[in-house]
Design an enzyme around this catalytic site. Sequence first.
Site, PDB file in Angstrom:
ATOM      1  N   GLU A 403      -4.369  -2.191  37.347  1.00 16.46           N
ATOM      2  CA  GLU A 403      -5.439  -1.255  37.230  1.00 16.46           C
ATOM      3  C   GLU A 403      -6.443  -1.852  36.343  1.00 16.46           C
ATOM      4  O   GLU A 403      -7.017  -0.979  35.162  1.00 16.46           O
ATOM      5  CB  GLU A 403      -4.512   0.018  36.478  1.00 16.46           C
ATOM      6  CG  GLU A 403      -3.551   0.736  37.253  1.00 16.46           C
ATOM      7  CD  GLU A 403      -3.992   1.507  38.351  1.00 16.46           C
ATOM      8  OE1 GLU A 403      -5.074   2.107  38.219  1.00 16.46           O
ATOM      9  OE2 GLU A 403      -3.102   2.004  39.118  1.00 16.46           O
TER      10      GLU A 403
HETATM   11  C1  FAD Z   1       2.762  -6.297  41.113  1.00 12.07           C
HETATM   12  C2  FAD Z   1       1.468  -6.124  41.530  1.00 12.07           C
HETATM   13  C3  FAD Z   1       0.923  -4.996  42.194  1.00 12.07           C
HETATM   14  C4  FAD Z   1      -0.452  -4.834  42.357  1.00 12.07           C
HETATM   15  N1  FAD Z   1      -0.963  -3.660  43.247  1.00 12.07           N
HETATM   16  C5  FAD Z   1      -2.081  -3.889  43.640  1.00 12.07           C
HETATM   17  C6  FAD Z   1      -2.538  -2.873  44.741  1.00 12.07           C
HETATM   18  O1  FAD Z   1      -1.918  -1.941  44.761  1.00 12.07           O
HETATM   19  N2  FAD Z   1      -3.972  -2.878  45.193  1.00 12.07           N
HETATM   20  C7  FAD Z   1      -4.963  -3.891  44.946  1.00 12.07           C
HETATM   21  O2  FAD Z   1      -5.698  -3.710  45.111  1.00 12.07           O
HETATM   22  N3  FAD Z   1      -4.407  -4.909  43.780  1.00 12.07           N
HETATM   23  C8  FAD Z   1      -3.252  -4.985  43.289  1.00 12.07           C
HETATM   24  N4  FAD Z   1      -2.830  -5.558  42.416  1.00 12.07           N
HETATM   25  C9  FAD Z   1      -3.867  -6.755  42.021  1.00 12.07           C
HETATM   26  C10 FAD Z   1      -4.370  -6.605  40.602  1.00 12.07           C
HETATM   27  O3  FAD Z   1      -5.041  -5.614  40.288  1.00 12.07           O
HETATM   28  C11 FAD Z   1      -4.970  -7.878  40.092  1.00 12.07           C
HETATM   29  O4  FAD Z   1      -4.011  -8.787  39.984  1.00 12.07           O
HETATM   30  C12 FAD Z   1      -5.854  -7.468  38.853  1.00 12.07           C
HETATM   31  O5  FAD Z   1      -6.923  -6.802  39.016  1.00 12.07           O
HETATM   32  C13 FAD Z   1      -6.159  -8.882  38.145  1.00 12.07           C
HETATM   33  O6  FAD Z   1      -6.930  -9.765  39.163  1.00 12.07           O
HETATM   34  P1  FAD Z   1      -6.467 -11.355  39.332  1.00 12.07           P
HETATM   35  O7  FAD Z   1      -4.953 -11.367  39.216  1.00 12.07           O
HETATM   36  O8  FAD Z   1      -7.497 -12.001  40.215  1.00 12.07           O
HETATM   37  O9  FAD Z   1      -6.625 -12.087  37.819  1.00 12.07           O
HETATM   38  P2  FAD Z   1      -8.073 -12.582  37.464  1.00 12.07           P
HETATM   39  O10 FAD Z   1      -9.191 -11.635  37.588  1.00 12.07           O
HETATM   40  O11 FAD Z   1      -8.249 -13.983  37.901  1.00 12.07           O
HETATM   41  O12 FAD Z   1      -8.107 -12.703  35.822  1.00 12.07           O
HETATM   42  C14 FAD Z   1      -7.224 -13.854  35.160  1.00 12.07           C
HETATM   43  C15 FAD Z   1      -7.335 -13.508  33.805  1.00 12.07           C
HETATM   44  O13 FAD Z   1      -8.799 -13.802  33.301  1.00 12.07           O
HETATM   45  C16 FAD Z   1      -9.356 -12.704  32.689  1.00 12.07           C
HETATM   46  N5  FAD Z   1     -10.630 -12.403  33.096  1.00 12.07           N
HETATM   47  C17 FAD Z   1     -11.188 -12.303  34.424  1.00 12.07           C
HETATM   48  N6  FAD Z   1     -12.174 -11.836  34.432  1.00 12.07           N
HETATM   49  C18 FAD Z   1     -12.582 -11.765  33.120  1.00 12.07           C
HETATM   50  C19 FAD Z   1     -14.076 -11.509  32.392  1.00 12.07           C
HETATM   51  N7  FAD Z   1     -15.061 -11.239  33.022  1.00 12.07           N
HETATM   52  N8  FAD Z   1     -14.149 -11.432  30.878  1.00 12.07           N
HETATM   53  C20 FAD Z   1     -12.966 -11.954  30.315  1.00 12.07           C
HETATM   54  N9  FAD Z   1     -11.573 -12.066  30.701  1.00 12.07           N
HETATM   55  C21 FAD Z   1     -11.672 -12.291  32.223  1.00 12.07           C
HETATM   56  C22 FAD Z   1      -8.304 -11.634  33.020  1.00 12.07           C
HETATM   57  O14 FAD Z   1      -8.245 -10.585  32.118  1.00 12.07           O
HETATM   58  C23 FAD Z   1      -6.969 -12.136  33.313  1.00 12.07           C
HETATM   59  O15 FAD Z   1      -6.481 -12.623  32.070  1.00 12.07           O
HETATM   60  C24 FAD Z   1      -1.287  -5.904  41.958  1.00 12.07           C
HETATM   61  C25 FAD Z   1      -1.099  -6.978  41.141  1.00 12.07           C
HETATM   62  C26 FAD Z   1       0.179  -7.337  40.967  1.00 12.07           C
HETATM   63  C27 FAD Z   1       0.832  -8.279  40.143  1.00 12.07           C
END
Ligand code: FAD
Length: 597
Positions: A403
């Site tokens: 979220e």
């Molecule tokens: C159990 C589970 C259920 C999920 N369910 C859904 C779902 O139903 N539908 C869906 O679409 N997605 C879903 N997700 C995905 C989830 O929304 C994403 O994992 C989340 O948005 C983070 O994206 P990422 O994993 O690519 O992390 P990244 O974006 O790669 O982030 C990695 C780190 O970098 C930080 N970061 C990234 N960008 C910035 C920035 N601009 N400035 C500062 N810090 C930054 C983040 O805060 C984090 O600490 C789910 C994930 C999990 C684990």
Amino acid sequence: MTTAPPSTSLSRKGGSWLLDETPASDVFTPEKLSEEHRLMARTTTEFVDNEVLPSLERLESKDWDLARALIRRGGELGLLSIAVPEEYGGLDLDKASSLAVVERIGLSASFATTFGGQANLTILPLVLFGTPEQKQKYLPRLMTGELIGAYALSESGSGSDALAAKTRATKLPDGSWSLSGEKMWISNGGFADLFIIFAKVDGEHFTAFIVERAFPGISSGKEEHKMGLHGSSTTPILLQEVRVPAGNVLGEIGKGHKVALNTLNYGRFSLGAMCSGGCRAAIGAAAKYAAQRRQFGQPIASFGAIKHKLGEMTARTYALESLVYRTAGLIDARLGPAPHDGAAIAKAFEEYAVEASIAKVAGSEILDYVLDENVQIHGGNGFVKDYPAERYYRDARVNRIFEGTNEINRLLIPGMLIRRALKGELPLIPAAKRLQDEVLSPSVATGGFGDQGILDEEMRVVAAFKKVALMVLGTAMQTYGEKLTDEQEVVSYAADILIDIYASESAVLRAREVSSSREPTADLHVQAARVFVNDAAQRVESAAKSALAAMADGDTLRTLLAALRRVLKASPVNTVAMRRALADAVVARGAYIVGAP
Ligand SMILES: Cc1cc2nc3c(=O)[nH]c(=O)nc-3n(C[C@H](O)[C@H](O)[C@H](O)COP(=O)(O)OP(=O)(O)OC[C@H]3O[C@@H](n4cnc5c(N)ncnc54)[C@H](O)[C@@H]3O)c2cc1C
């Protein structure tokens, strides 16, 4: 069934609490739930206690037929119809009703994720952005649980940066669409029948589509091996030239970000509410364990170190619960009585997007704190699977990631307020200028904090927090101008201060209101609010100092720090005694301080 919106909440602009005083009587609180809300809450509690929690082991072994059956049962009980307009067979109830439900569903985190995928991530975007035909076609079957929904936004290369999705949609000569790409981490991915999928038309125009599993070319990847939420399905979704009818575009082409962001705005608020319910349950479990576990010849609940934990868990939960209810009241007051039209609901969610992000960050972090202390109170038993403490702890960790990560939400909180200020919607800039003239003059007395009425002292401290926020935001805007968004550390400190303001004020206003109605538990409300504000004062001071030191040095910094000291003149209170009183109360009840044990 209809419920009137909370009569005591006045419609206020999002973020206006930073500049305005709010009378306690204007704030919606759990004590103001109507009999209909309470009935909804009891129905959900019985469902969770009698049907969901006993099914957890089977859900954790990936029994998705059971997950489907439980969603159908939730549908029978009306839990999936709350946000759906009556013309499509829904109940169109207020957000306080949703809150009463999700707080309790939150006790079973795996099922709460399945439920959230259905109610918040599939039904809600259809309600907000669907055409009458789309609503008619899909909502009735989603509400009964005949269809299971999922929301596919994230991809392996684009999580936080969701609009950088690579999934493509190409228009075919007959007007239909061909979707190709791969989505990641999709909740309900293993067994959903219907997907809200985001793709870029011609690799450019970000757009939402309604995609049925029955459409050829869509498939689920393998279940992820996760740290927690083992009873919730999470898979990739593969799309290979999936043919989607022209009528299945959700919202407008190129406006998928509106669908995504408005869905997230509500999802964040809802997640905060789930976390609040999780905190209450964990406090009950910890209190019961502390009462029966004996060491050195006495219950561990009698030790000050354990009382400190139970008291602090309670104070933080109280603030979280207060801010979540306050936000529900604000949204309901803005929406007014049913019927609610999708565009108006989306507008109301957008108005309180700052409060929703605060609920998400505060909720997920307070829950993690509470669940960590719950493990600690359980000692060795907290680390083994015979007790649920370790599962709660693992299951909750993801709340800080999905979220919108907490980092992204922290950037959004001040960012959205500043954007509104620059558009002239929130008079933040003149208020910051006035304050600068006021506090930088050493002759100005900012008031001592003598003891007068109930929580008057804390009200003044919260007013001081607001001045600190204006000082930090004002200095940041002056120092960095348009480049402020590049200074993430300062923006995050400002977010921490804003979160503490909204949480502290919500707790104090609720406790004042309860005290004025002479509730038997009034003392506990007051103690919880006082402990929270006292601790918040230390956090606010520390965040402000770090932020100011990043922006100024030498004499300028000395002047700013002197002004900070004058503004934030809060005397510490005896929180040890108050935490002990809160701990003794939860141990005596075997439950959180208020509500059904
Ligand atoms: C159990 C589970 C259920 C999920 N369910 C859904 C779902 O139903 N539908 C869906 O679409 N997605 C879903 N997700 C995905 C989830 O929304 C994403 O994992 C989340 O948005 C983070 O994206 P990422 O994993 O690519 O992390 P990244 O974006 O790669 O982030 C990695 C780190 O970098 C930080 N970061 C990234 N960008 C910035 C920035 N601009 N400035 C500062 N810090 C930054 C983040 O805060 C984090 O600490 C789910 C994930 C999990 C684990």
